[in-house]
Enzyme design. Structure first.
Site, PDB file in Angstrom:
ATOM      1  N   THR A 122       0.754  -1.132  -0.002  1.00  0.00           N
ATOM      2  CA  THR A 122      -0.177   0.068   0.180  1.00  0.00           C
ATOM      3  C   THR A 122       0.859   1.201   0.051  1.00  0.00           C
ATOM      4  O   THR A 122       1.637   1.354   0.753  1.00  0.00           O
ATOM      5  CB  THR A 122      -0.915  -0.125   1.321  1.00  0.00           C
ATOM      6  OG1 THR A 122      -1.662  -1.229   1.143  1.00  0.00           O
ATOM      7  CG2 THR A 122      -1.716   1.096   1.430  1.00  0.00           C
ATOM      8  N   GLU A 151      -3.593  -4.557  -2.734  1.00  0.00           N
ATOM      9  CA  GLU A 151      -4.147  -5.726  -2.139  1.00  0.00           C
ATOM     10  C   GLU A 151      -5.514  -5.254  -1.387  1.00  0.00           C
ATOM     11  O   GLU A 151      -5.453  -4.317  -0.787  1.00  0.00           O
ATOM     12  CB  GLU A 151      -3.382  -6.694  -1.315  1.00  0.00           C
ATOM     13  CG  GLU A 151      -2.491  -5.829  -0.235  1.00  0.00           C
ATOM     14  CD  GLU A 151      -3.405  -5.697   1.144  1.00  0.00           C
ATOM     15  OE1 GLU A 151      -4.329  -6.567   1.049  1.00  0.00           O
ATOM     16  OE2 GLU A 151      -3.026  -4.943   1.719  1.00  0.00           O
ATOM     17  N   LEU A 153      -7.004  -7.564   1.037  1.00  0.00           N
ATOM     18  CA  LEU A 153      -7.148  -8.881   1.664  1.00  0.00           C
ATOM     19  C   LEU A 153      -7.727  -8.466   3.194  1.00  0.00           C
ATOM     20  O   LEU A 153      -7.014  -7.614   3.798  1.00  0.00           O
ATOM     21  CB  LEU A 153      -5.974  -9.717   1.719  1.00  0.00           C
ATOM     22  CG  LEU A 153      -5.175  -9.872   0.310  1.00  0.00           C
ATOM     23  CD1 LEU A 153      -3.987 -10.785   0.546  1.00  0.00           C
ATOM     24  CD2 LEU A 153      -6.200 -10.803  -0.332  1.00  0.00           C
ATOM     25  N   GLU A 155      -7.731  -9.743   6.771  1.00  0.00           N
ATOM     26  CA  GLU A 155      -7.271 -10.683   7.569  1.00  0.00           C
ATOM     27  C   GLU A 155      -8.157 -11.760   8.249  1.00  0.00           C
ATOM     28  O   GLU A 155      -9.042 -11.177   8.637  1.00  0.00           O
ATOM     29  CB  GLU A 155      -6.292 -10.048   8.924  1.00  0.00           C
ATOM     30  CG  GLU A 155      -4.926  -9.318   8.326  1.00  0.00           C
ATOM     31  CD  GLU A 155      -3.996  -8.748   9.440  1.00  0.00           C
ATOM     32  OE1 GLU A 155      -3.882  -9.515  10.201  1.00  0.00           O
ATOM     33  OE2 GLU A 155      -3.631  -7.698   9.379  1.00  0.00           O
ATOM     34  N   LYS A 207      -6.992   2.085  -3.082  1.00  0.00           N
ATOM     35  CA  LYS A 207      -6.685   1.499  -2.206  1.00  0.00           C
ATOM     36  C   LYS A 207      -6.750   2.281  -0.982  1.00  0.00           C
ATOM     37  O   LYS A 207      -7.502   1.983   0.203  1.00  0.00           O
ATOM     38  CB  LYS A 207      -5.138   1.041  -2.179  1.00  0.00           C
ATOM     39  CG  LYS A 207      -4.703   0.334  -0.986  1.00  0.00           C
ATOM     40  CD  LYS A 207      -5.298  -0.875  -0.285  1.00  0.00           C
ATOM     41  CE  LYS A 207      -4.770  -1.185   0.874  1.00  0.00           C
ATOM     42  NZ  LYS A 207      -5.516  -2.658   1.217  1.00  0.00           N
ATOM     43  N   GLY A 256     -18.220  -0.895  18.288  1.00  0.00           N
ATOM     44  CA  GLY A 256     -17.270  -1.457  19.245  1.00  0.00           C
ATOM     45  C   GLY A 256     -16.184  -0.588  19.648  1.00  0.00           C
ATOM     46  O   GLY A 256     -16.743   0.665  19.617  1.00  0.00           O
ATOM     47  N   CYS A 263      -4.006  -1.905   8.756  1.00  0.00           N
ATOM     48  CA  CYS A 263      -4.384  -1.131   7.454  1.00  0.00           C
ATOM     49  C   CYS A 263      -4.877   0.178   7.689  1.00  0.00           C
ATOM     50  O   CYS A 263      -4.450   1.271   7.575  1.00  0.00           O
ATOM     51  CB  CYS A 263      -5.416  -1.862   6.420  1.00  0.00           C
ATOM     52  SG  CYS A 263      -4.472  -3.340   5.670  1.00  0.00           S
ATOM     53  N   LYS A 266      -2.773   3.123   9.952  1.00  0.00           N
ATOM     54  CA  LYS A 266      -1.764   3.770   9.023  1.00  0.00           C
ATOM     55  C   LYS A 266      -2.343   4.432   7.771  1.00  0.00           C
ATOM     56  O   LYS A 266      -1.744   5.372   7.313  1.00  0.00           O
ATOM     57  CB  LYS A 266      -0.378   2.567   8.814  1.00  0.00           C
ATOM     58  CG  LYS A 266      -0.787   1.582   7.662  1.00  0.00           C
ATOM     59  CD  LYS A 266       0.383   0.903   7.501  1.00  0.00           C
ATOM     60  CE  LYS A 266       0.285  -0.073   6.470  1.00  0.00           C
ATOM     61  NZ  LYS A 266       0.220   0.594   5.218  1.00  0.00           N
ATOM     62  N   ARG A 331      -1.284  -5.276  15.549  1.00  0.00           N
ATOM     63  CA  ARG A 331      -0.956  -3.914  15.253  1.00  0.00           C
ATOM     64  C   ARG A 331      -2.151  -3.079  15.617  1.00  0.00           C
ATOM     65  O   ARG A 331      -3.289  -3.184  15.110  1.00  0.00           O
ATOM     66  CB  ARG A 331      -0.635  -3.767  13.851  1.00  0.00           C
ATOM     67  CG  ARG A 331       0.809  -4.332  13.746  1.00  0.00           C
ATOM     68  CD  ARG A 331       1.167  -4.434  12.194  1.00  0.00           C
ATOM     69  NE  ARG A 331       0.528  -5.490  11.451  1.00  0.00           N
ATOM     70  CZ  ARG A 331       0.941  -5.787  10.092  1.00  0.00           C
ATOM     71  NH1 ARG A 331       1.770  -5.140   9.569  1.00  0.00           N
ATOM     72  NH2 ARG A 331       0.075  -6.735   9.733  1.00  0.00           N
TER      73      ARG A 331
END
Length: 434
Positions: A122, A151, A153, A155, A207, A256, A263, A266, A331
């Protein structure tokens, strides 16, 4: 096709294994000897459901390998991916592109014949231009094209996302490179998954814009949750009511403790800094970052209120430490703000997470337990921070007997307030003012 993946971290390893499963010959290269040694022994250094089997199958088939030797891997490759980290740069919040640029320089010296160099990491808008300039300066005679292929994706669901994506975005400005990328992703196009071709800078921005929008959506429902508590409404019903509108959609409308992970934190900060740098501030995203940071820190106050306003000398049981279930990623996890805040209020913390082993290096003075019932034993209050499946069907009668006081603070709204009250618990969710 022959593919090299520079970087055998989360993105590189998942992407490399999936490309190998498509039938391509993939070498994942990394500078960390211990990581490569583990991978060559069949050990997966990250937790991602299904990845161990996928890697093992493709290594056995001879389509996937791991190496420290970039030269051997890159020479003769049709496509070389840059899949290295782009962490937040200390001091200014911009993305640290030093690993990307170092990879570009290394690739330049090793390419053999026409090579498509793809930024999978990224990266801010314009990074591809700089990668191209670095390669051209290092190797003026090189035949190559630089492509952006971000990407998307999640996790915990990365393999499914790679093989059955919402879309594949390819930023390419060279016709030969476009043909190479089309062949690389041909197995997906046969299944009619959309491949979106754009200019390189547009691809890079897609992205960041996607992640920023999802982060705003999470922050929006969290603010609505706070309003629900004040006016006597139920945020889950509000989310359902608005999520059924297909212009809004139901995903990322779960209230929450705030977003975390590798991702959103940052990438939102990096996009804010880029926008400020070019004189086009993105104020919605700036506010999203501020609200999310404050929210994570404020969650401990909910726990304090649940026990009557004083946590001194109290034992807090914590279920879940990773930023989301089905990952070992710590993270920017909300727990990293919540647990120290609880301790600052005088609480003793005992915690359990199925895969959050890294928490032992990040949190101090926490007693780590071997299971959810151990974490609940003798606790004055039990806090659910991460909604792992194994926390969704706990033996509540057993939990109640184990706890010193039957108080549960559910920051993920896993349980129903009526059910918890019927079982004798004092229960506090998020955004449930009814």
């Amino acid at each position: 096709m022959r593919v090299t993946m520079i970087g055998a971290g989360y993105v590189g390893l998942v992407s490399g294994a999936c490309f190998a499963d498509f039938g391509h010959h993939v070498t994942c290269v990394d500078k960390d000897p211990s990581k490569i040694e583990r991978l060559n022994r069949g050990e997966i250094p990250i937790f991602e459901p299904g990845l161990d089997d996928l890697v093992a199958a493709n290594v056995k088939a001879g389509r996937l390998s791991f190496s420290l030797d970039a030269a051997e891997a890159i020479r003769g490759s049709d496509v070389v991916f840059i899949a290295v980290g782009t962490p937040t740069r200390r001091g200014d919040g911009h993305a640290d592109l030093s690993y990307v640029y170092a990879a570009a320089e290394e690739i330049a010296g090793l390419m053999d014949g026409f090579t498509v160099v793809v930024t999978k990491s990224t990266v801010p808008v314009g990074t591809g231009d700089e990668v191209e300039a670095i390669i051209r300066r290092t190797r003026p005679d090189a035949q190559f094209a630089v492509v952006s292929n971000p990407e998307f994706l999640r996790e915990g669901a990365a393999i499914e996302d790679f093989k059955r994506p919402d879309r594949v975005v390819i930023g390419v400005e060279n016709e030969h490179a476009r043909e190479v990328m089309a062949e690389l992703y041909r197995p997906l196009s046969l299944n009619e998954f959309p491949v979106v071709y754009t200019q390189r800078r547009t691809s890079e921005l897609i992205k960041y814009a996607a992640n920023a929008f999802l982060a705003m959506k999470i922050t929006f429902i969290n603010e609505i949750a706070d309003l629900c508590e004040k006016v006597g409404a139920d945020v889950q019903q509000v989310a359902k009511g608005i999520g059924l509108d297909n212009r809004i959609g139901a995903k990322f409308l779960h209230a929450g403790p705030g977003y975390g992970g590798s991702c959103f934190p940052k990438d939102t900060i990096a996009l804010v800094r880029t926008a400020q740098q070019v004189g086009s501030p993105v104020r919605l995203i700036e506010t999203t970052v501020e609200i999310n940071d404050a929210r994570k820190k404020a969650m401990a106050a909910r726990v304090q209120a649940a026990v009557g306003g004083d946590l001194k000398g109290k034992t807090v049981g914590v279920l879940g430490l990773t930023f989301k279930p089905n990952t070992d990623d710590m993270r920017d996890a909300p727990s990293l703000d919540i647990v120290p805040a609880l301790q600052a209020m005088g609480a003793r913390v005992q915690a359990f997470d199925p895969e959050g082993h890294e928490a032992r290096n990040l949190l101090s003075d926490v007693e780590f337990k071997e299971g959810p019932y151990d974490a609940a034993a003798d606790a004055d209050v039990l806090v659910i921070i991460t909604e792992w499946d194994q926390f969704r069907a706990l033996d509540l009668d057993r939990i109640k007997l184990l706890m010193r006081s039957p108080i549960v603070v559910d920051l993920r709204n896993v349980y129903r307030p009526d059910d918890m009250a019927a079982r004798g618990f004092r229960y506090s969710g998020v955004g449930r003012g009814v």
